[in-house]
Scaffold this active site. Sequence first.
Site: not given
Length: 507
Positions: A358, A366, A375, A402
Amino acid sequence: MTRRPNAVIGVSVLIACAILGIAAWVLTEMRHDALRRAQEAAINVALLVERDTARNLELYDLSLQAVIEGLEHPGVRDLPPDLRRMVLFDRSATAKDLGSLLVLDEDGNIVIDSKVDPPRRVNLSDRDYFRVHRDAANVGLYVSHPFEPRLTTGTSIAMSRRLSHPDGSFAGVVVGTMRLNYFHNLFAGMNLGEGSSMALMLADGTMLMRRPYDPKIVGRSLMGTANYTRFTQAPSGEFFGTAAIDGVERWYAFRHIGNFPLILDVAVASRGIYAEWHRRAWIIWSLVGAVDVIILTLAVLFAQQLRRRIAMETELRSLARTDALTGLCNRRAFDEMAELEWRRAQRSGLPLSLLMIDIDHFKGFNDLYGHSAGDDALAAVARCIGENIRRPGDTAARYGGEEFAVLLPDTGDAGAVRVAETMRAAVQELDRRHVASPYHIVTVSIGVACTSERRFATLRAFVNAADAALYEAKGGGRNRVVCEPAGAVSDFIAPPTVPTANTRSAR
C-alpha cells in the site's frame, strides 16, 4: 484447427495436393483409355481390311485354279473361243479393278485372253510372275511386284499359277491382274485419324499401297527397316515404332493376310492417339489449377484473418487481465492466479508467499498534487514492483486503488521478506516528493504472509493474513515490511535515512 492458422494452410495444401493427385490419376486413366480405344480401332480396321482382301484374293485365286482345271480337261482347248471363255473364265474376271485373266504358253505369249478373241499379241516372258514359275515348279500361287500393264492402264499386281505338261515340264502360266486402285479405294474408306497410316506390302518388304497415298512409295522396298523386321517375326502383333518413310512415331497393328505373301499394317499416330486427351488434359489441369489456387488463396486469407482474430482476442484477454494504468495484472486476473497457485501449493506442499503493498498517505498525495500526479506515482510504484519479480510464476497485480499484491510461488517467508524489502527500497529510491508524508517522499508499506509459517484453512484466510500484516506495517509507522504472524517485523524507520533490512534470507 480454427485456433491454428498454419494448420488451416497445411490442411488446404493437403486438399489441393489430393485434388491434384486425383486429377493426375483420372488423366492417367484417360490416357490409357485413349490408347486402348485407338488400339482397338486399329485392330478392328486391320481385321476388316485383312478379311476383305483375303476374301477377294481367294476368289481370284479360285478363278485361276478353275482355269487350270479346265485346261487339264480333254477337249477344252479345242472348243470354240466364245464357249471356251465361258468354260474357263467366270464372271469374277469382270469385277471392278480386276484386269484380264490370261493363259501364257511356255514362251510367254498370250494364248487365251478373258477379254478378247483372238488374244492380244503380247509377250510377257519378262514379267517376274512368268519367270518365277518357269524357274521353279513348286511356287504355287505367286503375287507379283507392282508393274505398269501393257494391255490396260493403272499400276497393278498379278496373281499367277504354273501350268505343267503331263510329264511335269513347264507349259506356261495362268495369270490374273489386279489394279492397286482396289487397295487405294479400300484404304480410303477407313477413318483412323490425323497422322495415321495403312500399308500393304509383299512378304519381301515391297510396298504395294500406303495411306496417305504417294505414288513414289509404290514399289519401294522396306527390307532392313526396324518395322519390317518386326513384321516378319510373328503372324500378327502390335508395337510402338517410327516409320522409315516419314519418321512419324505410331502404334502399329500388323497382320499377315491369310496364306498370301502379303503383310498389312495399320498405324495410329501417337499425336493422334493423344490429341483429344491433350485437349481435355489442358482443360482439366486448368480447372484443377484454378480450384487449387482459389483454395490456397482462401486458406491464406482465412489464416490471415484468423491470426488477426487470435491476436485481437489475445490482446483483449490481456486487456481484460491487465490494469490499464500500471500495466500489472488487474484484480480479476490476480484472483484467478491466486486460486490456481493456492491449489497447487496445497497439492505439492511447497510454500506460497503473498505480499500486500500500500502506498503511504496516498490520499494526501492526491489532494496535494492532484490526480494526474497520483496516476504517475501509481505507475512509478508499479514499475518498482514489476522490475523486482523475475520468475515466470511470480504475479504482480493492482489490487485496488493504491494497493498492490504480489504472489510468490515456491518462496518461503525469508525470501518473500527479501523481495518485499527490495521493492520498498526501490520505491523509496524514486525520491518522489510527498510533503504530506512524514518521510517527505513517496513510500510503501508491505505485509507478508507465507504458508510455510502456519497453515491457512482457505485462500481468503491467507489473503486476510497478508492484509493484517500490511495494517501492522502501516500502524507501526509505515515505510516498512511486516511478515505475518504479527511481530515478525522488518522495521525501517528514521526518516530521511534510507531503511535497510534487519534480515534477508535467500529466496
